[in-house]
Design an enzyme around this catalytic site. Structure first.
Site, PDB file in Angstrom:
ATOM      1  N   HIS A  60      22.287  36.447  50.822  1.00  0.00           N
ATOM      2  CA  HIS A  60      21.752  35.365  51.664  1.00  0.00           C
ATOM      3  C   HIS A  60      21.254  35.873  53.007  1.00  0.00           C
ATOM      4  O   HIS A  60      20.233  35.396  53.519  1.00  0.00           O
ATOM      5  CB  HIS A  60      22.820  34.296  51.879  1.00  0.00           C
ATOM      6  CG  HIS A  60      23.275  33.658  50.614  1.00  0.00           C
ATOM      7  ND1 HIS A  60      22.513  32.724  49.933  1.00  0.00           N
ATOM      8  CD2 HIS A  60      24.398  33.837  49.873  1.00  0.00           C
ATOM      9  CE1 HIS A  60      23.159  32.356  48.836  1.00  0.00           C
ATOM     10  NE2 HIS A  60      24.297  33.016  48.780  1.00  0.00           N
ATOM     11  N   GLU A 129      20.106  30.034  44.554  1.00  0.00           N
ATOM     12  CA  GLU A 129      21.482  29.580  44.322  1.00  0.00           C
ATOM     13  C   GLU A 129      21.586  28.144  44.832  1.00  0.00           C
ATOM     14  O   GLU A 129      21.917  27.905  45.976  1.00  0.00           O
ATOM     15  CB  GLU A 129      22.497  30.475  45.026  1.00  0.00           C
ATOM     16  CG  GLU A 129      23.929  30.111  44.660  1.00  0.00           C
ATOM     17  CD  GLU A 129      24.975  30.914  45.415  1.00  0.00           C
ATOM     18  OE1 GLU A 129      26.139  30.885  44.990  1.00  0.00           O
ATOM     19  OE2 GLU A 129      24.637  31.552  46.425  1.00  0.00           O
ATOM     20  N   GLN A 141      28.654  25.691  49.633  1.00  0.00           N
ATOM     21  CA  GLN A 141      27.342  25.041  49.582  1.00  0.00           C
ATOM     22  C   GLN A 141      27.429  23.628  50.196  1.00  0.00           C
ATOM     23  O   GLN A 141      28.478  22.981  50.142  1.00  0.00           O
ATOM     24  CB  GLN A 141      26.857  24.951  48.136  1.00  0.00           C
ATOM     25  CG  GLN A 141      26.812  26.281  47.400  1.00  0.00           C
ATOM     26  CD  GLN A 141      25.578  27.100  47.684  1.00  0.00           C
ATOM     27  OE1 GLN A 141      24.588  26.598  48.210  1.00  0.00           O
ATOM     28  NE2 GLN A 141      25.620  28.374  47.341  1.00  0.00           N
ATOM     29  N   ASP A 247      34.291  43.199  47.347  1.00  0.00           N
ATOM     30  CA  ASP A 247      34.623  43.449  48.751  1.00  0.00           C
ATOM     31  C   ASP A 247      36.121  43.541  49.005  1.00  0.00           C
ATOM     32  O   ASP A 247      36.555  43.782  50.134  1.00  0.00           O
ATOM     33  CB  ASP A 247      34.016  42.378  49.653  1.00  0.00           C
ATOM     34  CG  ASP A 247      34.539  40.972  49.357  1.00  0.00           C
ATOM     35  OD1 ASP A 247      35.257  40.796  48.349  1.00  0.00           O
ATOM     36  OD2 ASP A 247      34.216  40.049  50.126  1.00  0.00           O
ATOM     37  N   GLY A 248      36.939  43.318  47.958  1.00  0.00           N
ATOM     38  CA  GLY A 248      38.384  43.356  48.125  1.00  0.00           C
ATOM     39  C   GLY A 248      38.984  42.041  48.564  1.00  0.00           C
ATOM     40  O   GLY A 248      40.205  41.913  48.648  1.00  0.00           O
ATOM     41  N   ASP A 272      26.437  39.039  47.951  1.00  0.00           N
ATOM     42  CA  ASP A 272      26.563  37.636  48.369  1.00  0.00           C
ATOM     43  C   ASP A 272      26.807  37.571  49.880  1.00  0.00           C
ATOM     44  O   ASP A 272      27.531  36.707  50.372  1.00  0.00           O
ATOM     45  CB  ASP A 272      27.695  36.938  47.606  1.00  0.00           C
ATOM     46  CG  ASP A 272      27.665  35.414  47.756  1.00  0.00           C
ATOM     47  OD1 ASP A 272      26.634  34.886  48.199  1.00  0.00           O
ATOM     48  OD2 ASP A 272      28.684  34.765  47.452  1.00  0.00           O
ATOM     49  N   ALA A 307      33.227  31.971  52.288  1.00  0.00           N
ATOM     50  CA  ALA A 307      31.806  31.644  52.448  1.00  0.00           C
ATOM     51  C   ALA A 307      30.981  32.918  52.423  1.00  0.00           C
ATOM     52  O   ALA A 307      30.656  33.490  53.470  1.00  0.00           O
ATOM     53  CB  ALA A 307      31.594  30.883  53.755  1.00  0.00           C
ATOM     54  N   GLY A 308      30.640  33.384  51.232  1.00  0.00           N
ATOM     55  CA  GLY A 308      29.876  34.612  51.135  1.00  0.00           C
ATOM     56  C   GLY A 308      30.713  35.795  51.571  1.00  0.00           C
ATOM     57  O   GLY A 308      31.945  35.750  51.606  1.00  0.00           O
TER      58      GLY A 308
END
Length: 375
Positions: A60, A129, A141, A247-248, A272, A307-308
């Site tokens: 994004h 998305e 979203q 990303d863990g 993301d 959130a992302g």
């Protein structure tokens, strides 16, 4: 230019030793002891490993910019940041926002594709998305912008931007969802996402034409021993690729190891990431009209919803290797498999003659020492 004495991943993603000849942004030859002259530019890569440029098909924003800013400047900012992380191709990704915002984002991406910036990663299409998702699984979203599946609306978006949409997300259980899949599959890759579907509905959607799953495990029904859910359906169906955010934070390392073993070459590493990626932590950042705070590498809404991310594909590959995923598989999931998911495997994603010379040089610690790329 010749890159010699390198360890590199060949077209079958085997780690081999040899040389690469590149010219005009293309790979001309690969092999052992390629002949060159004194006039040729030669770079000795002894002790280094060359991998294909990373391909992020779900991102994004980053560096303070977001796809839904709807400007060329924002996407160019993303491109210049991404190239420093070894990402040479990407799909700016829209969110569930208003129709005018989606339209502006698509047109901005088209402008970047028509006249690429001289420096930065290449825009190779757009990922939509939203807005055709389930409110019950909206995640980060914006609920008021969610729309029921509407192929006519999607077709207007698609045609207005010259057909650059490579991926569109759908909650297939929503009214009109299956019909949407059957029509949209003729235009681009269709992905199951932000969905309340169970195993049977997911399998029906795969039969209708879905071949991709957005951020597997997140915003969908999980794997249960009596209710396999969307996750179980994806594991069970060889036709479907699956995105994984490595990303863990989104997925435990044990889950990632299991997913990579089960998915094999169907695993797709995505970031993301949102505009806070590359920015100082602790501040608030907009994501699709909602405010996000980043602490300890975790981006969340005020209510704690993830959130992302603020990661990138290079970091994710390093994470995966540290978790025990084979290096070759981790790199393939961040290069060739995402390229295949958007139909560009003939141009990017692997080190083979005739493909773009999008290359990343890594040291023994997998840190980036050079990126080769031409727009």
């Amino acid at each position: 230019m010749f890159l010699i004495n390198a360890a590199y991943l060949d077209g079958q993603f085997r780690l081999v030793k040899g040389d690469l000849e590149i010219d005009g942004g293309k790979i001309l030859r690969v092999g052992e002891k390629l002949p060159y002259t004194q006039e040729d530019m030669v770079v000795d890569c002894e002790g280094y490993t060359i991998v294909p440029g990373f391909v992020d098909i779900h991102i994004h924003g980053c560096a303070g910019a977001d796809t839904c800013d709807g400007t060329r400047e924002a996407i160019d900012t993303m491109a210049k940041f991404l190239i420093t992380k070894g990402v040479t191709s990407f799909c700016p990704t829209t969110m569930t926002v208003g129709e005018e915002e989606i339209q502006a984002a698509l047109l901005a991406a088209k402008a970047c594709m028509d006249a690429p910036a001289p420096e930065g990663a290449r825009v190779v299409g757009v990922n939509m998305e939203g807005p055709f998702i389930s409110s019950a699984k909206k995640g980060a979203q914006k609920e008021e912008a969610i729309r029921q599946p509407d192929f006519a609306l999607f077709r207007r978006f698609y045609d207005a931007c010259g057909g650059i949409v490579k991926l569109v997300d759908i909650a297939p259980e929503e009214p009109g969802g299956m019909e949407f899949v059957g029509q949209a599959r003729e235009l681009c890759t269709v992905s199951i996402a932000h969905t309340t579907a169970g195993y049977d509905q997911a399998k029906e959607a795969f039969d209708a034409g879905i071949t991709h799953a957005t951020h597997l495990f997140n915003a969908m029904s999980g794997l249960h021993h009596r209710k396999p859910g969307v996750v179980g359906a994806v594991f069970d169906d060889e036709r479907v690729n699956a995105e994984l955010i490595c990303d863990g934070h989104h997925l435990h390392p044990a889950v990632l190891r299991t997913a990579f073993r089960l998915l094999g070459d169907r695993a797709v590493v995505v970031s993301d990431s949102m505009r806070a990626n590359g920015m100082a932590e602790g501040e608030s950042f907009d994501l699709g009209g909602q405010m996000v705070t980043v602490r300890g590498g975790l981006a969340t809404l005020e209510d704690g919803t993830i959130a992302g991310s603020v990661t990138n594909l290079h970091q994710e590959v390093k994470n995966l290797v540290s978790y025990g995923v084979p290096f070759e598989q981790a790199v393939k999931a961040a290069t060739l498999t995402p390229a295949k998911a958007i139909g560009l495997e003939g141009e990017i994603g692997s080190i083979e003659p005739g493909k773009r010379a999008d290359l990343v040089v890594l040291d023994k610690d997998l840190e980036i020492v050079a990126v080769y790329h031409e727009n």
